[in-house]
Structures are given as C-alpha cells and as structure tokens.
Motif scaffolding. Structure first.
Motif, short mmCIF file in Angstrom:
data_model
loop_
_atom_site.label_atom_id
_atom_site.label_comp_id
_atom_site.label_asym_id
_atom_site.label_seq_id
_atom_site.Cartn_x
_atom_site.Cartn_y
_atom_site.Cartn_z
N GLU A 48 -10.57 4.67 15.50
CA GLU A 48 -9.84 6.29 15.07
C GLU A 48 -10.02 6.27 14.01
O GLU A 48 -10.03 5.93 13.39
N VAL A 49 -10.92 7.57 13.52
CA VAL A 49 -10.78 7.22 11.67
C VAL A 49 -10.15 8.30 11.64
O VAL A 49 -9.61 9.66 11.94
N LEU A 50 -9.03 7.57 10.65
CA LEU A 50 -7.45 8.61 10.21
C LEU A 50 -7.55 8.83 8.74
O LEU A 50 -6.51 9.90 8.23
N HIS A 51 -8.68 8.79 8.13
CA HIS A 51 -8.79 9.35 6.22
C HIS A 51 -9.74 9.21 6.31
O HIS A 51 -10.51 8.13 5.76
N ASP A 65 -11.78 19.26 16.11
CA ASP A 65 -10.39 19.15 14.88
C ASP A 65 -11.01 20.31 13.17
O ASP A 65 -11.96 21.21 12.97
N GLN A 66 -9.14 21.18 12.73
CA GLN A 66 -8.78 21.58 11.64
C GLN A 66 -8.92 21.32 10.93
O GLN A 66 -7.88 20.35 11.66
N MET A 67 -8.96 21.49 9.74
CA MET A 67 -7.90 21.50 8.54
C MET A 67 -6.55 22.61 8.50
O MET A 67 -6.67 23.91 9.14
N GLY A 103 -3.66 15.51 12.37
CA GLY A 103 -3.55 13.90 11.47
C GLY A 103 -3.87 13.51 10.76
O GLY A 103 -3.30 12.99 9.96
N LYS A 104 -5.52 13.59 11.00
CA LYS A 104 -5.59 13.15 9.74
C LYS A 104 -5.45 13.59 8.07
O LYS A 104 -5.46 14.30 8.50
N SER A 105 -5.63 12.82 7.25
CA SER A 105 -5.72 12.99 6.05
C SER A 105 -7.54 13.04 5.40
O SER A 105 -8.03 11.96 5.61
N ILE A 106 -7.52 13.69 4.12
CA ILE A 106 -8.10 13.87 2.86
C ILE A 106 -8.22 13.88 1.71
O ILE A 106 -7.57 14.79 1.92
N MET A 107 -8.87 12.40 1.71
CA MET A 107 -9.20 13.57 -0.05
C MET A 107 -10.59 14.17 -0.63
O MET A 107 -11.42 13.26 -0.31
N ILE A 108 -9.63 14.75 -1.85
CA ILE A 108 -10.66 14.86 -2.55
C ILE A 108 -10.82 15.69 -3.73
O ILE A 108 -9.93 16.29 -4.44
N GLN A 109 -11.75 14.91 -5.08
CA GLN A 109 -11.57 15.05 -6.22
C GLN A 109 -13.07 15.83 -7.50
O GLN A 109 -14.19 15.55 -6.25
#
Length: 462
Positions: A210-213, A267-269, A318-324
């Motif tokens: 399960e991809v979580l992050h 899934d959706q943001m 419930g997944k998290s995404i970081m963008i820089q």
C-alpha cells in the motif's frame, strides 16, 4: 494585509472570479475569516466525464504548434519524427522564429504554413479546418486562453506546464473540455521518464504494498537564466512570474506521484498546507544587477517569492504528498521522486534506488527489477526516445504516446482533470503561504467521479 492588497491577491489567483466573495464580507488581516469552502471552487454537476474518454481515431494527426521560443522548436523536431503526424502550421509572435522552424523541416515531408506578427495570430491558425491537435509552448499567461480557444475551435489541445495559473482558469479548462468533448492534455513530460514509468508499473502491480506517502519536487537553479535579458525568457516573463509566492511550478514532481496514487481515479486530494522561506536570492540578484545596468532597476524594487516552498497534501484515502519548489538556490537538480509503501520504497535522486526492508538493492538486483518492471512503452520506443532526445528521451515518449492515443482512439494518460488539479496547487499554495500556512481545501474537478473513475493503463496499439 490591507484590503486593496487582499483584493489584488484574490484577483491574481483567480479566487475573486469564482463569485463566492460577497461585497460586504469582512476579512481579518491574516485571512482567518476567509471561508475555506469558497476555495473548493464550484459545486457543479459534471456535464460529461472526460476521464477515460476515447475520441474517434485519427489516422494522421494534423498538428499546429504555437510558441517557438524555449520549448517549441524541440517539439517541432520531435513531432516530425513520430509516425502518423503531419505538421500543418507553426505560429509565434516573432516572424523569424517561424521561419527558422520551417527551415528546420526542409529535409522532411512537413510543409507547414506560418503565422506571426501579432499576439493573436494563433487564432487564425486555430480557426483552420484541417488541424486535429494544437500544441502550445508559449509563456504561462497564454496557456489557458489558447487552450480554451483551441477546444472551442474543435481541436484537441496539448499544452506545456503549468496549463493554468488561477483556479478560475482551471475551471474554465474543465468546463470547456467537457462541453466540446475535446482532449485537453497538460504536457507533463516527467510522467514519461524511465524511472517514473517503472515505479508506476511497480506500484500498480503491488510491489510497494500500500503506497502511503509520495514526494516530488522541482529544484533547479534558474537564477541566472531568469535574469538573463539577452538569452533568457522573452520580455523577462518567467522572472515576472516570481512575484507570486507559492509553488509556482508543481507539476514536474507532482504528476508522476499523482499517477502512482491514482489521484482523480480512486483517490482525491483533500486539503493542503504550504510554507515558503523568505527570499534570500532573487532580490539580492536584482539589486546587484541594477548597480551595473539600469534595466534591472524596476526589478530591484519588487518583492520576490521565497527560495524554498514546501507544500503538503492529505488525500481522501489518508495518503500524504510532499511537493517542493526552489529555482533560486545553488542546489543540485532534483525532482525528488519518492514512493514509500508498506512493503517497499523507491527514490530517484541523487540516483535511482529501490529498497525492500532496511537495505538498498545492489546493482544486480536493480537490473533484475528493471527487466521485470520496464513498461511496454519503454520497450517499444525507449531507444528511439533516447536517440531523438528531449530531457533524456522523456519528451519524445510523451509526444509519441499522445499521438499513439489519438491515432488509436485511446484515453489519454493525462486528462483535463489532471491538468486542472496539478496546476491548481500554485494558487492554492499562494493562499496558504499568505495565510500563515493555514490549510486550504483542494477543489474536486471531477465532480465526485474520482470515486468511480478507473486508472488508465499505458497500453499500446501503435
């Protein structure tokens, strides 16, 4: 923030145009009373679902290309080498660029007509009845107007990133694509890079559990190029974009990881928060240059975005995404492609690596992994893509895949909802930065259909 500055901010991000702010609304100085619900955009009924939409097959895709500055000439070269393409028209504000692009095709079968001389010459080109696809590579402010005009003129549209700068523009693209039933693809080339395609296949076949992050970034030192008045961007347009403080260029890192998480398709943001450092480079560079050249004096008076922006997104599942985003610090180039799951991990920078458990795979294990998870598109055109070029070949694979889908009546890997959502990160991150990094809801451009939309398999027929 004074009321006039607030109004200018809302106008620049497209929030004022949503019709959701009453004339009598009262706002505190830090936006605390600004209703987050307003930024979801529009509560709308989807008129037609473009997710999974397959347009009628086109045997030979007739293309018109607008914008022949930084990115356009490369597109002309690549498309001229894709089977089933006829380049019929070329357009740019500057006539010399059109002639140069036409000259580059003299030893090919393509004989395009040129359009130039004024900022709206593209309309004459798009009004032709012998074009199937408009390919847009202009400054950002023209992306949405040109894309909308192209769809209204009955053409499919493919546009460089970001395809929109405001939420209002994002909604415009979605509604136009649905109404005209024309494809509107954001040309996110990083979705077609080799490691990103491999990790997408790995994720879809359950390698990571399960991809979580996930993490993505655009870290690329463009300080000198943005301030280069001779060989940089025409009329310093990209430098001027940097007056906005947020993640101005999210899609390179975001696109591949959204596909891995099946965002818009399962899934959706949900919401995001965004923080920017102060600016420690751009104003200093403008001030330094202004001492030597008065051309830069006006830029030395401007306030630029912070060096590093970090945006965090939580998804509905419930997944998290970081963008820089950082294009003004002296750092090595990185798109920070990271996939973290319950059973495995992968990262691309500084070098492609995969881990199962606590240790990295060795060279031999990586070779075996690549054999197993190299996607069909890479097997078919990967070698040619590297030969033709364009960011190591991913540009060519993107163009080849777009044409393959149009010729064979396949759904596009990236539809208008992806284009709108990935681009919407910019204005939403600006709002969060301006509001002390408070969270902000992310619009659902699919009208709720993300719950039933299916991922698009990258299968080939060409």
């Amino acid at each position: 923030m004074k009321n006039n500055r607030r109004r200018e901010f809302l106008k620049s991000t497209g929030l004022a145009g949503l019709g959701l702010f009453g004339a009598g609304s009262a706002f505190s100085s830090d936006f605390e009373s600004l209703p987050k619900q307003a930024l979801i955009g529009k509560q709308r009924v989807q008129t037609f679902n473009m997710s999974g939409f397959a347009a009628p097959k086109i045997d030979t895709v007739r293309v018109g290309i607008v914008g022949l500055g930084m990115r356009g000439p490369g597109a002309v070269n690549r498309l001229s080498k894709v089977e089933g393409v006829e380049i019929k028209a070329l357009c740019d504000l500057i006539p010399e660029r059109v002639e140069k692009a036409k000259e580059s095709l003299k030893d090919t079968s393509h004989r395009p007509e040129g359009y130039s001389g004024n900022a709206y010459a593209y309309k004459e080109m798009m009004d032709r009845d012998d074009l199937d696809l408009i390919y847009i590579a202009t400054p950002w402010e023209w992306h949405t107007p040109m894309s909308v005009y192209g769809m209204e003129a009955g053409k499919h549209v493919a546009c460089e990133v970001p395809i929109a700068r405001t939420l209002e523009e994002c909604w415009q693209l979605v509604e136009t694509s649905e109404r005209t039933k024309k494809h509107c693809m954001q040309l996110e080339n990083c979705c077609y890079d080799f490691f990103e395609l491999m990790t997408l296949k790995m994720a879809r076949e359950g390698y990571f559990g399960e991809v979580l992050h996930v993490e993505g970034a655009y870290i690329h030192n463009l300080l000198s190029l943005n301030f280069n008045k001779e060989n940089g961007y025409q009329d310093m347009w990209r430098l001027k974009e940097n007056y906005r403080d947020g993640n101005l260029y999210p899609t390179h890192g975001l696109g591949p990881i959204c596909q891995i998480l099946n965002v818009n398709r399962g899934d959706q943001m949900d919401y995001l928060t965004s923080t920017s450092s102060d600016d420690f480079s751009m104003h200093a560079e403008a001030a330094r240059l202004a001492k030597e050249d008065n051309f830069y004096a006006s830029y030395a008076e401007k306030k630029f975005r912070g060096n590093m922006n970090t945006t965090m997104v939580k998804t509905k599942n419930g997944k998290s995404i970081m963008i820089q985003h950082d294009v003004s610090s002296p750092r090595p180039y990185s798109r920070l492609h990271v996939v973290s799951g319950t059973e495995g991990y992968a990262q691309k920078y500084p070098s492609p690596k995969v881990a199962k458990g606590h240790g990295w795979m060795d060279e031999e294990e990586m070779k075996e992994l690549e054999k197993k998870y190299t996607p069909e598109i890479v097997q078919k055109v990967g070698a040619l893509a590297k030969e033709v070029g364009g960011h190591g070949g991913m540009d060519f694979m993107m163009d080849w895949r777009l044409i393959d889908c149009l010729r064979n009546g396949l759904p596009l890997d990236q539809d208008v909802y992806d284009a709108a959502l990935w681009s919407a990160i910019s204005p939403l991150s600006e709002w969060s930065v301006a509001n002390r990094s408070n969270s902000i809801d992310v619009p659902d451009f699919t009208g709720g259909n993300w719950k039933t939309n299916k991922p698009v398999p990258i299968t080939l027929r060409g």
